[in-house]
Design a protein around this motif. Structure first.
Motif, mmCIF file in Angstrom:
data_model
loop_
_atom_site.group_PDB
_atom_site.id
_atom_site.type_symbol
_atom_site.label_atom_id
_atom_site.label_comp_id
_atom_site.label_asym_id
_atom_site.label_seq_id
_atom_site.Cartn_x
_atom_site.Cartn_y
_atom_site.Cartn_z
ATOM 1 N N PRO A 51 0.813 -1.228 0.000
ATOM 2 C CA PRO A 51 0.000 0.000 0.000
ATOM 3 C C PRO A 51 0.841 1.271 0.000
ATOM 4 C CG PRO A 51 -0.902 -1.564 1.562
ATOM 5 C CD PRO A 51 0.407 -2.122 1.086
ATOM 6 N N ARG A 125 -4.760 0.501 -6.580
ATOM 7 C CA ARG A 125 -4.830 0.801 -5.151
ATOM 8 C C ARG A 125 -5.802 -0.125 -4.446
ATOM 9 N NH1 ARG A 125 -7.512 6.076 -2.787
ATOM 10 N NH2 ARG A 125 -9.258 4.729 -3.197
ATOM 11 N N GLU A 126 -6.949 -0.379 -5.052
ATOM 12 C CA GLU A 126 -7.930 -1.278 -4.447
ATOM 13 C C GLU A 126 -7.397 -2.707 -4.360
ATOM 14 O OE1 GLU A 126 -10.925 -0.803 -2.960
ATOM 15 O OE2 GLU A 126 -10.304 1.295 -3.056
ATOM 16 N N ARG A 129 -4.992 -2.811 -1.547
ATOM 17 C CA ARG A 129 -5.663 -2.749 -0.253
ATOM 18 C C ARG A 129 -6.272 -4.095 0.115
ATOM 19 N NH1 ARG A 129 -10.569 1.223 0.710
ATOM 20 N NH2 ARG A 129 -11.806 -0.656 0.453
ATOM 21 N N TRP A 130 -6.859 -4.791 -0.857
ATOM 22 C CA TRP A 130 -7.463 -6.077 -0.562
ATOM 23 C C TRP A 130 -6.424 -7.181 -0.399
ATOM 24 C CZ3 TRP A 130 -12.009 -6.275 1.367
ATOM 25 C CH2 TRP A 130 -12.952 -5.313 1.042
#
Length: 132
Positions: A51, A125-126, A129-130
């Motif tokens: 991240p 980014r998603e 994050r996951w």
């Protein structure tokens, strides 16, 4: 070279902040299980700082897309058009050659490229994050 020299400290501070915030428990557990240093780096450190790397990449990409001043001051897009970016091309078309119609068309295409790039960065980014 100037852009790398200018932005490397910020990227390194972001990544260093991520490294300083890493918890110690996963490393202790992995060492007890017999993980090598390479496995610690690959399976613990990189996923945990991803991240932070994505944030640094987003900031750097945004700045790289809008880079104009450094290129204009150093080379004015030259020699020829070797270091000419879209921003510099727009400036030259609109204000040096007074070709406002062409500059307007290029701005619309540039906007579409920026929107596509922003959507790609949001997707990355998603995913980061996951994955964490």
């Amino acid at each position: 070279i100037v852009e790398v020299w200018h932005w490397t400290p910020l990227v390194m501070l972001i990544v260093l902040g991520g490294l300083a915030a890493l918890p110690t428990e996963p490393y202790e557990s992995a060492r007890l299980d017999g993980a090598s240093e390479w496995q610690l780096l690959r399976f613990i450190t990189l996923p945990l700082i991803m991240p932070f790397i994505v944030v640094a990449a987003v900031i750097r990409t945004i700045d790289a897309v809008k880079a104009f001043d450094t290129i204009y001051v150093i080379s004015s897009g030259g020699p020829g058009t070797a270091s000419e970016t879209i921003n510099l091309y727009l400036y030259l078309q609109a204000f040096a050659f007074y070709n406002v119609g062409n500059a307007s068309a290029v701005v619309v295409v540039f906007f579409a490229i920026i929107v596509a790039l922003a959507l790609l960065l949001l997707h990355v980014r998603e995913r980061a994050r996951w994955a964490a």
